[in-house]
Design a protein around this motif. Structure first.
Motif, mmCIF file in Angstrom:
data_model
loop_
_atom_site.group_PDB
_atom_site.id
_atom_site.type_symbol
_atom_site.label_atom_id
_atom_site.label_comp_id
_atom_site.label_asym_id
_atom_site.label_seq_id
_atom_site.Cartn_x
_atom_site.Cartn_y
_atom_site.Cartn_z
ATOM 1 N N LEU A 19 0.861 -1.189 0.000
ATOM 2 C CA LEU A 19 0.000 0.000 0.000
ATOM 3 C C LEU A 19 0.890 1.230 0.000
ATOM 4 O O LEU A 19 1.868 1.298 0.744
ATOM 5 C CB LEU A 19 -0.894 -0.002 1.244
ATOM 6 N N HIS A 20 0.542 2.203 -0.836
ATOM 7 C CA HIS A 20 1.363 3.404 -1.003
ATOM 8 C C HIS A 20 0.651 4.622 -0.421
ATOM 9 O O HIS A 20 -0.435 4.987 -0.877
ATOM 10 C CB HIS A 20 1.669 3.626 -2.483
ATOM 11 N N PHE A 21 1.266 5.229 0.590
ATOM 12 C CA PHE A 21 0.758 6.440 1.218
ATOM 13 C C PHE A 21 1.704 7.571 0.815
ATOM 14 O O PHE A 21 2.742 7.772 1.447
ATOM 15 C CB PHE A 21 0.724 6.283 2.743
ATOM 16 N N ASP A 22 1.368 8.285 -0.257
ATOM 17 C CA ASP A 22 2.260 9.323 -0.786
ATOM 18 C C ASP A 22 2.603 10.389 0.241
ATOM 19 O O ASP A 22 3.707 10.922 0.242
ATOM 20 C CB ASP A 22 1.655 9.984 -2.034
ATOM 21 N N GLU A 23 1.649 10.691 1.130
ATOM 22 C CA GLU A 23 1.872 11.727 2.138
ATOM 23 C C GLU A 23 2.201 11.137 3.507
ATOM 24 O O GLU A 23 2.273 11.855 4.501
ATOM 25 C CB GLU A 23 0.625 12.618 2.249
ATOM 26 N N GLY A 24 2.379 9.826 3.582
ATOM 27 C CA GLY A 24 2.584 9.179 4.863
ATOM 28 C C GLY A 24 1.310 9.260 5.697
ATOM 29 O O GLY A 24 0.214 9.459 5.170
ATOM 30 N N ILE A 25 1.468 9.104 6.991
ATOM 31 C CA ILE A 25 0.358 9.222 7.940
ATOM 32 C C ILE A 25 0.735 10.361 8.881
ATOM 33 O O ILE A 25 1.905 10.443 9.283
ATOM 34 C CB ILE A 25 0.165 7.895 8.695
ATOM 35 N N PRO A 26 -0.202 11.258 9.211
ATOM 36 C CA PRO A 26 0.157 12.379 10.083
ATOM 37 C C PRO A 26 0.958 11.926 11.314
ATOM 38 O O PRO A 26 0.558 11.004 12.022
ATOM 39 C CB PRO A 26 -1.204 12.974 10.477
ATOM 40 N N GLY A 27 2.099 12.568 11.489
ATOM 41 C CA GLY A 27 3.005 12.194 12.566
ATOM 42 C C GLY A 27 4.041 11.168 12.123
ATOM 43 O O GLY A 27 5.054 10.959 12.783
ATOM 44 N N PHE A 28 3.786 10.531 10.997
ATOM 45 C CA PHE A 28 4.682 9.518 10.431
ATOM 46 C C PHE A 28 4.824 9.753 8.925
ATOM 47 O O PHE A 28 4.715 8.826 8.123
ATOM 48 C CB PHE A 28 4.137 8.107 10.698
ATOM 49 N N GLU A 29 5.057 11.006 8.557
ATOM 50 C CA GLU A 29 5.075 11.373 7.138
ATOM 51 C C GLU A 29 6.157 10.650 6.335
ATOM 52 O O GLU A 29 6.038 10.507 5.124
ATOM 53 C CB GLU A 29 5.240 12.897 6.991
ATOM 54 N N GLY A 30 7.209 10.194 7.005
ATOM 55 C CA GLY A 30 8.287 9.499 6.300
ATOM 56 C C GLY A 30 7.964 8.063 5.936
ATOM 57 O O GLY A 30 8.689 7.429 5.174
ATOM 58 N N LEU A 31 6.863 7.547 6.475
ATOM 59 C CA LEU A 31 6.478 6.166 6.187
ATOM 60 C C LEU A 31 5.500 6.160 5.022
ATOM 61 O O LEU A 31 4.394 6.659 5.129
ATOM 62 C CB LEU A 31 5.850 5.518 7.425
ATOM 63 N N LYS A 32 5.918 5.585 3.912
ATOM 64 C CA LYS A 32 5.118 5.643 2.679
ATOM 65 C C LYS A 32 4.592 4.281 2.224
ATOM 66 O O LYS A 32 3.639 4.209 1.474
ATOM 67 C CB LYS A 32 5.946 6.232 1.532
ATOM 68 N N SER A 33 5.252 3.197 2.637
ATOM 69 C CA SER A 33 4.889 1.859 2.157
ATOM 70 C C SER A 33 4.458 0.972 3.315
ATOM 71 O O SER A 33 5.155 0.881 4.328
ATOM 72 C CB SER A 33 6.086 1.215 1.441
ATOM 73 N N PHE A 34 3.319 0.316 3.125
ATOM 74 C CA PHE A 34 2.739 -0.525 4.168
ATOM 75 C C PHE A 34 2.187 -1.808 3.558
ATOM 76 O O PHE A 34 1.916 -1.873 2.359
ATOM 77 C CB PHE A 34 1.571 0.198 4.854
ATOM 78 N N GLN A 49 1.271 -2.535 8.666
ATOM 79 C CA GLN A 49 2.690 -2.713 8.960
ATOM 80 C C GLN A 49 3.525 -1.861 8.019
ATOM 81 O O GLN A 49 3.415 -1.978 6.803
ATOM 82 C CB GLN A 49 3.082 -4.193 8.801
ATOM 83 N N SER A 50 4.372 -1.004 8.583
ATOM 84 C CA SER A 50 5.255 -0.180 7.773
ATOM 85 C C SER A 50 6.377 -1.034 7.193
ATOM 86 O O SER A 50 6.963 -1.864 7.892
ATOM 87 C CB SER A 50 5.857 0.946 8.621
ATOM 88 N N LEU A 51 6.688 -0.802 5.918
ATOM 89 C CA LEU A 51 7.844 -1.441 5.304
ATOM 90 C C LEU A 51 9.066 -0.536 5.422
ATOM 91 O O LEU A 51 10.197 -0.988 5.277
ATOM 92 C CB LEU A 51 7.568 -1.748 3.819
ATOM 93 N N ASP A 52 8.831 0.750 5.687
ATOM 94 C CA ASP A 52 9.929 1.718 5.803
ATOM 95 C C ASP A 52 10.584 1.664 7.175
ATOM 96 O O ASP A 52 11.773 1.936 7.311
ATOM 97 C CB ASP A 52 9.417 3.136 5.527
ATOM 98 N N ASP A 53 9.805 1.360 8.205
ATOM 99 C CA ASP A 53 10.313 1.206 9.567
ATOM 100 C C ASP A 53 9.600 -0.003 10.143
ATOM 101 O O ASP A 53 8.460 0.087 10.605
ATOM 102 C CB ASP A 53 10.037 2.450 10.415
ATOM 103 N N THR A 54 10.270 -1.141 10.104
ATOM 104 C CA THR A 54 9.602 -2.401 10.458
ATOM 105 C C THR A 54 9.281 -2.518 11.943
ATOM 106 O O THR A 54 8.652 -3.482 12.365
ATOM 107 C CB THR A 54 10.451 -3.610 10.001
ATOM 108 N N ASP A 55 9.688 -1.521 12.746
ATOM 109 C CA ASP A 55 9.292 -1.489 14.156
ATOM 110 C C ASP A 55 7.892 -0.913 14.326
ATOM 111 O O ASP A 55 7.322 -0.974 15.405
ATOM 112 C CB ASP A 55 10.270 -0.636 14.982
#
Length: 149
Positions: A19-34, A49-55
């Protein structure tokens, strides 16, 4: 493909399921792929689950499990950004917060996650109404849903 996650260990997924979140999620704007993860054991909950930060994995739920007549309002800008052609092909989730005191579990019904299932584009939208709360208590509704299934 495989990723090692903090909460679920090694997880396999298909690239076409990302899943592609072009704008991320508010507070987690750097996370784009889930990816969406689910388990029968934890129904009705799923994880984004974030693919950019697996934590990082957000607990999510279908808001209609909590509020039967839940209605999401999708504005023209969201329709354009997510390239939605058919509103029947969207997925709607609410982010759940599970504090140490589980009785105080809440779902953000005011700012749902919208996913276009046709192209896997997603975003969190803030609805411009006072109908739903950011911290909607859900434990009682979940218990009621279990007794009525």
């Amino acid at each position: 493909m495989d990723i090692k996650t903090k909460n679920f260990g090694l997880v396999s997924y298909n690239v076409e399921d990302v899943l592609h979140f072009d704008e991320g999620i508010p507070g987690f704007e750097g996370l784009k792929s889930f990816i969406l993860l689910s388990s029968e054991e934890f129904t009705p909950f799923k994880w984004l689950q974030s693919l950019d930060d697996t934590d990082i994995a957000f607990v999510i739920i279908d808001p209609k499990v909590v509020v039967k007549d839940y209605e999401v309002e999708i504005d023209e800008e969201t329709i354009r950004l997510l390239e939605i052609k058919d509103l029947n092909h969207i997925l709607v989730f609410a982010i759940v917060v599970i504090p140490d005191e589980i009785e105080k579990m809440t779902a953000n019904l005011k700012a749902p996650i919208i996913i276009n299932a046709e192209n896997n584009k997603g975003m969190q939208v803030i609805m411009d109404n006072d109908k739903y709360m950011i911290k909607h208590p859900i434990l009682k509704e979940l218990k009621n849903a279990d007794t009525h299934s």
